[in-house]
Structure formats: structure tokens, C-alpha cells
Design a protein around this motif. Structure first.
Motif, PDB file in Angstrom:
ATOM      1  N   GLY A   1       0.802  -1.221   0.000  1.00 15.96           N
ATOM      2  CA  GLY A   1       0.000   0.000   0.000  1.00 15.96           C
ATOM      3  C   GLY A   1       0.834   1.269   0.000  1.00 15.96           C
ATOM      4  N   SER A   2       2.120   1.155   0.320  1.00 19.01           N
ATOM      5  CA  SER A   2       2.979   2.340   0.316  1.00 19.01           C
ATOM      6  C   SER A   2       3.680   2.516  -1.032  1.00 19.01           C
ATOM      7  CB  SER A   2       4.006   2.230   1.449  1.00 19.01           C
ATOM      8  OG  SER A   2       3.325   2.180   2.684  1.00 19.01           O
TER       9      SER A   2
ATOM     10  N   SER B   1       6.339   4.347   4.348  1.00 23.88           N
ATOM     11  CA  SER B   1       6.047   3.118   5.094  1.00 23.88           C
ATOM     12  C   SER B   1       5.181   3.468   6.286  1.00 23.88           C
ATOM     13  CB  SER B   1       7.347   2.466   5.573  1.00 23.88           C
ATOM     14  OG  SER B   1       7.055   1.343   6.376  1.00 23.88           O
TER      15      SER B   1
ATOM     16  N   THR C   1       4.495   1.681   8.822  1.00 25.25           N
ATOM     17  CA  THR C   1       5.123   1.237  10.077  1.00 25.25           C
ATOM     18  C   THR C   1       6.563   1.692  10.216  1.00 25.25           C
ATOM     19  OG1 THR C   1       5.780  -0.769   8.924  1.00 25.25           O
ATOM     20  CG2 THR C   1       3.721  -0.857  10.188  1.00 25.25           C
TER      21      THR C   1
ATOM     22  N   THR D   1       9.134  -2.087   7.674  1.00 20.61           N
ATOM     23  CA  THR D   1       9.029  -3.125   6.640  1.00 20.61           C
ATOM     24  C   THR D   1      10.399  -3.429   6.036  1.00 20.61           C
ATOM     25  OG1 THR D   1       6.807  -2.392   6.221  1.00 20.61           O
ATOM     26  CG2 THR D   1       7.808  -3.714   4.500  1.00 20.61           C
TER      27      THR D   1
HETATM   28  O1  F6P Z   1       1.868  -6.715   2.871  1.00 23.68           O
HETATM   29  C1  F6P Z   1       1.610  -6.377   4.185  1.00 23.68           C
HETATM   30  C2  F6P Z   1       1.629  -4.906   4.415  1.00 23.68           C
HETATM   31  O2  F6P Z   1       1.457  -4.680   5.764  1.00 23.68           O
HETATM   32  C3  F6P Z   1       0.567  -4.155   3.604  1.00 23.68           C
HETATM   33  O3  F6P Z   1      -0.678  -4.197   4.165  1.00 23.68           O
HETATM   34  C4  F6P Z   1       1.194  -2.814   3.551  1.00 23.68           C
HETATM   35  O4  F6P Z   1       0.585  -2.028   2.578  1.00 23.68           O
HETATM   36  C5  F6P Z   1       2.626  -3.168   3.247  1.00 23.68           C
HETATM   37  O5  F6P Z   1       2.859  -4.331   4.016  1.00 23.68           O
HETATM   38  C6  F6P Z   1       3.636  -2.123   3.549  1.00 23.68           C
HETATM   39  O6  F6P Z   1       3.656  -1.784   4.908  1.00 23.68           O
HETATM   40  P1  F6P Z   1       4.312  -0.446   5.401  1.00 23.68           P
HETATM   41  O7  F6P Z   1       3.602   0.683   4.772  1.00 23.68           O
HETATM   42  O8  F6P Z   1       4.169  -0.458   6.887  1.00 23.68           O
HETATM   43  O9  F6P Z   1       5.765  -0.460   4.990  1.00 23.68           O
END
Ligand code: F6P
Length: 531
Positions: free
Chosen positions: A146-147, A197, A199, A202
Motif C-alpha cells: 500500500g505504500s 512506510s 510502520t 518493513t
Molecule cells: O503486505 C503487508 C503490508 O502490511 C501491507 O498491508 C502494507 O501495505 C505493506 O505491508 C507495507 O507496509 P508499510 O507501509 O508499513 O511499509
């Protein structure tokens, strides 16, 4: 607690009978022959687009039963709960409020927070877009899922609105091929990295961000603060990485629903503040449509209901998306995450195993390219795969003749899928390239098309920020609709965690060679990789 879900309703049992007596034998050609008003009855006007649902295997009786199902499942109440900010993501105890990101100031939850970040972000956007002052020519978005997919889909889609001097690059894969190929051609002094991101933990994104920073410094880059910006809910982690400039968002924005938040920064950099606001406005108008249109005229609801009809009664396992617009090349990938990460679940909200199927496989390529690859299977394969055609009336280029060809192709494919070709018609035709030695009856069988293959056509007047916003929001609400009927949590993604954890276990083993305790296949593969 017993989750309110589709199979526990009266309507569901009724739909099962209806399928046996009516749905199984439903024939689109007969439906059109028997109802001259079918196109009008199944044409839906929604903000930014018109949808022709008439080539779907439904009639008024089917739709009535599906709408009854929606009301028994309290779809409208569930929708309202989401829009009001209830914590409907129960496994993470979170609200689901991507709609708040596109509501005008003063409307909806967290309005001030949303608009304060939006204004700061758009002011920054304009400063970067002043390329003479900023010196920036290349934007590299580093993010995944999603990012990544929202900006990666929207930036080329809106190329006609984009800043002429800015070049966009998207790096997502942990595979070093991805970032190496991008960095090779970049001048550090003219490059802005967006580390995206939610979180900020990632693996892929952190690895690529570190590689980008190392490259930047090694190439003599000096001003990390100017050349790196972060979009994240984890401002502290971004600061820890050494990024001063951060645009934040909130835990109630799901990754796959985040292009409207700071994650949309590359889109805003491409199309500018006013156009980004138009994208939000299109999505907001679709939100209003979803919130207020009667269910029988509510486009995301109707499509979500047909999705349930196809998946759970007809047993169709996939849906193909065919955007007849090269700019929408990444739309199928975007929709794969939106739909399959949302609705690829096998337990209901109470954790009870589901006795019915959920998310179909979503896949596709832009038309006309797909026609020369897998459309053979769509027309004559053994599986029925509903197709979604996306046609745009006015192009943004000057090649009117090619655009007419594109539109004719899209219309023709939907027509061919529906009409098919009977063996007798095939017999009556001359096929210049067909084998002369084969009996005409046998040849005709090879050249028969079963037809009655359903499709939906979405028609956009123009592909603009407004209509793209409306289109994407429509898909979000459609996914909500089927997920709500299935009684699942469409807003978590625990299914991606196991692989992440096992990867963390295997990574040090790849360095040490320790295969102890591993299954024989993984251990064997690892030994070969290390030999
Ligand atoms: O694929 C799992 C996921 O948590 C997605 O839902 C999210 O879009 C992607 O990883 C990236 O996560 P982040 O934006 O925290 O890096």
C-alpha cells in the motif's frame, strides 16, 4: 457472538434455490432478447463514471434477492458504522477511516488533523515542483504494498496532468535489481527520495532506504535532510533513520487504503496541489454516493453483490480487470492488493471457519495487450471468468484514430464474450487459415465460442484526477460490501505475517548454513543455494 453473515440469512437460502431454478441456466443473449430495456435498467450513473452492468448474469429477480441479502446482513448499518469511525477492524481494534482523508475540512472525524497534514504536504509539494528553486528532477518512491501501489498506479494514470520536468521512479522489491536499476541513472543533486512506510519497519523498504542513503552519500550527496522525506505513522522511526521532514498519518488508515494520505505524496508531486485536491474530491463524491444512494442504485453495493453471486453461487474463482487505457497499466496490481489482501480470509469476525468462498483472484492487463495473451482462455477456456472493461471516452493524446481502434476493441471483446459463436455459425463461415484436411464439423467445434460470459463495463468520460479518485473509492466500497456480507474483517492482513517471521528465521541461517530443525525441502534447497 454469532457474526451476522450471508449464509445465516433467509435470503441466502432463497438465493440458493433461485440459483438452481434460474441462475444456473441464465443466458445473457436470452435476457437481452426478452428485455429491450435491459441496458437502461442495468446502467448506473455514479460520480465520475457510468457502469453498464447489463452483461452480467443477473436480472431484476436476482438483484432483488441480493438486495434482500444486503439488508438482512445490515449492510447499510455496517457502512454507517465504518463512516462514523467505529472500530470495525476488530482484530487490531482500529477504526477504518480512509474516507475521512478525502472529506472537506469540517466534515468527518479527525478533520483538523487530516487537513493540517494535507496543507503542509501540499505546500511542500509546490516548493519541490518549483524545479528551478528546488533543483529536483527525479522523485524516487521507496515503499511496498500500500505504500507503493497507489502512487505507482496513479502517477502514470495522470501523466497528462503531471509536471513536465519531474521523472518518477518506484522502488519496492527487496531484490537489489530493483533499486540498482533506478539508481544507476540518477544524479544525486537532482533526486528526492520519498521513504513511504506506514510502520517504518518493513524489511524491503528499510533495506532500500538504507541502500538509497548509502548511494547518495557515496555519490557525494551532502544534504540528506533536503533529499529524503518520509511518509509514515512512525515519525520517531523516520527521525531515527535521519529524516527530518516527515508527513504523518494515522493507524486508522489501512496500507491498501492510504493513497489519499501522505502516502499520496508522489501523486501530489506529479500533479500538483489543485489536482491532488480534485482526486480527493472525486473519492469524496463516491463516498457520498456510497453513503446516500439507495442500495438498488448504489454502484459499489451492486458490484459487491454481483461479486458474491458469482463467487458463492456460480463458483467463479477469479475476475479479470481490463483497463483499456495504457495509463492504468498498474490498476490490476493495485486492485489485487485492495481486494485480495482485504477479503482473502477464511474465518469470520468471530474466528469461525467459513463454509463458503471469499475473495476471487483478481488479475489483468491493459487492453488491447491482454487480447493477445490470455483472452483466448476467457473466450474458449473451461472456466468462466467475469471481465471488467474500463473504457475512457476522451483520450489525452492526439491520436484519435488509434483511440477509436482501442474503444472498438474493448466493446468487441465484451460483445464476443457475451454473444459467443454457435457451431452452426462457425460451420457457415470460411476460415482462410484453417486446415483443409480436417472435417468441417470438427473444425467448427474448434471455432465455436460458448458465449454467455459476463462482463461489466465502466465508462469514464476522461481519466482525470477527479474520475480516478471516484473510480478507486468505488472499488474500495465494493470490497467493503462483499467483505461485510461474508462477515469477515476486510481490514487486517495477518496472512502476510507467517512468511515474514519465517524469513527472519531463515535469513541468519543463510549466513551460518544451519539447517537444523528445518523441513527437508527447505533444508535441501538451502544446501543447494549455499553449495
Ligand atoms: O503486505 C503487508 C503490508 O502490511 C501491507 O498491508 C502494507 O501495505 C505493506 O505491508 C507495507 O507496509 P508499510 O507501509 O508499513 O511499509
Amino acid at each position: 457472538m454469532n457474526t451476522l453473515r450471508c449464509d445465516r440469512t433467509h435470503a441466502w437460502a432463497g438465493l440458493r434455490d433461485h440459483y438452481e431454478t434460474h441462475g444456473r441456466r441464465f443466458d445473457l443473449r436470452e435476457a437481452f432478447a426478452g428485455d429491450p430495456g435491459r441496458f437502461d435498467a442495468f446502467g448506473i450513473e455514479a460520480p465520475g463514471l457510468f457502469a453498464d452492468l447489463s452483461k452480467n448474469r443477473v436480472d431484476a429477480a436476482t438483484m432483488k434477492r441480493l438486495l434482500d441479502l444486503a439488508s438482512e446482513c445490515r449492510l447499510a448499518q455496517r457502512r454507517d458504522a465504518m463512516l462514523a469511525g467505529a472500530a470495525i477492524n476488530t482484530t487490531e481494534d482500529r477504526a477504518v477511516l480512509h474516507t475521512a482523508l478525502r472529506a472537506p475540512r469540517g466534515l468527518g472525524p479527525y478533520s483538523d488533523d487530516v487537513h493540517n497534514v494535507l496543507e503542509a504536504m501540499l505546500a511542500y509539494v509546490e516548493s519541490v515542483r518549483d524545479t528551478r528553486a528546488s533543483g529536483i528532477r527525479h522523485i524516487v518512491n521507496i515503499g511496498i504494498g500500500g505504500s507503493d501501489l497507489g502512487p505507482q498506479m496513479a502517477v502514470p494514470a495522470l501523466e497528462a496532468f503531471a509536471h513536465p520536468e519531474l521523472v518518477f521512479h518506484f522502488v519496492s522489491n527487496v531484490d537489489g535489481h530493483d533499486i540498482s536499476a533506478v539508481l544507476r541513472h540518477l544524479p544525486p543533486a537532482e533526486t528526492l527520495f520519498v521513504v513511504a512506510s506506514k510502520t517504518f519497519t518493513t524489511q524491503e523498504t528499510m533495506a532500500n532506504a538504507q541502500a538509497a542513503r548509502a548511494w547518495f552519500l557515496a555519490k557525494g550527496g551532502t544534504d540528506v535532510a533536503k533529499h529524503f522525506v518520509a511518509t509514515t505513522t512512525n515519525v520517531a522511526a523516520a527521525a531515527g533513520f535521519g529524516i527530518d521532514k516527515t508527513f504523518g498519518f494515522w493507524d486508522w488508515v489501512g496500507g491498501r487504503y492510504s493513497l489519499w494520505s501522505a502516502i499520496g505524496l508522489p501523486i501530489a508531486l506529479a500533479i500538483g496541489a489543485d489536482n491532488f485536491r480534485a482526486l480527493l474530491a472525486g473519492a469524496h463524491d463516491m463516498d457520498r454516493h456510497f453513503a446516500t444512494a439507495p442500495l438498488a442504485k448504489n454502484l459499489p453495493v451492486l458490484l459487491g453483490l454481483i461479486d458474491v453471486w458469482y463467487r458463492n453461487f456460480h463458483g467463479f474463482t477469479s475476475r479479470s480487470v481490463a483497463p483499456y487505457h495504457q495509463g492504468l497499466e498498474r490498476l490490476p496490481a493495485y486492485l489485487q492488493q485492495l481486494e485480495m489482501e482485504s477479503n482473502g480470509k477464511c474465518v469470520d469476525l468471530d474466528g469461525e471457519p467459513l463454509p463458503f468462498a471469499t475473495s476471487p483472484v483478481v488479475w489483468g492487463e491493459p487492453g488491447t495487450n491482454g487480447q493477445h495473451a490470455y483472452f483466448q482462455m476467457l473466450h474458449q477456456g473451461t472456466d468462466v471468468i467475469p471481465v471488467e472493461f474500463l473504457l475512457v471516452k476522451h483520450p489525452t493524446h492526439e491520436l484519435a484514430d488509434q483511440h477509436a481502434k482501442l474503444l472498438a476493441n474493448g466493446l468487441a471483446q465484451a460483445q464476443a464474450l457475451m454473444l459467443g459463436k454457435h457451431t452452426s455459425e462457425a460451420m457457415a463461415e470460411r476460415a482462410p487459415t484453417a486446415a483443409k484436411s480436417l472435417a468441417p464439423e470438427i473444425l467448427a467445434r474448434h471455432r465455436t465460442f460458448p458465449g454467455n460470459r459476463p462482463s461489466t463495463t465502466l465508462l469514464l468520460d476522461r481519466l482525470t484526477p477527479y474520475s480516478l479518485g471516484a473510480l478507486v473509492a468505488m472499488y474500495e466500497h465494493r470490497v467493503f460490501t462483499s467483505g461485510a456480507l461474508w462477515g469477515i474483517n476486510s481490514f487486517d492482513q495477518w496472512g502476510v505475517e507467517l512468511g515474514k517471521a519465517l524469513c527472519n528465521d531463515l535469513l541468519p541461517r543463510l549466513a551460518s548454513g544451519n539447517t537444523e530443525g528445518l523441513d527437508a525441502s527447505t533444508a535441501g534447497l538451502m544446501r543447494r543455494l549455499l553449495a
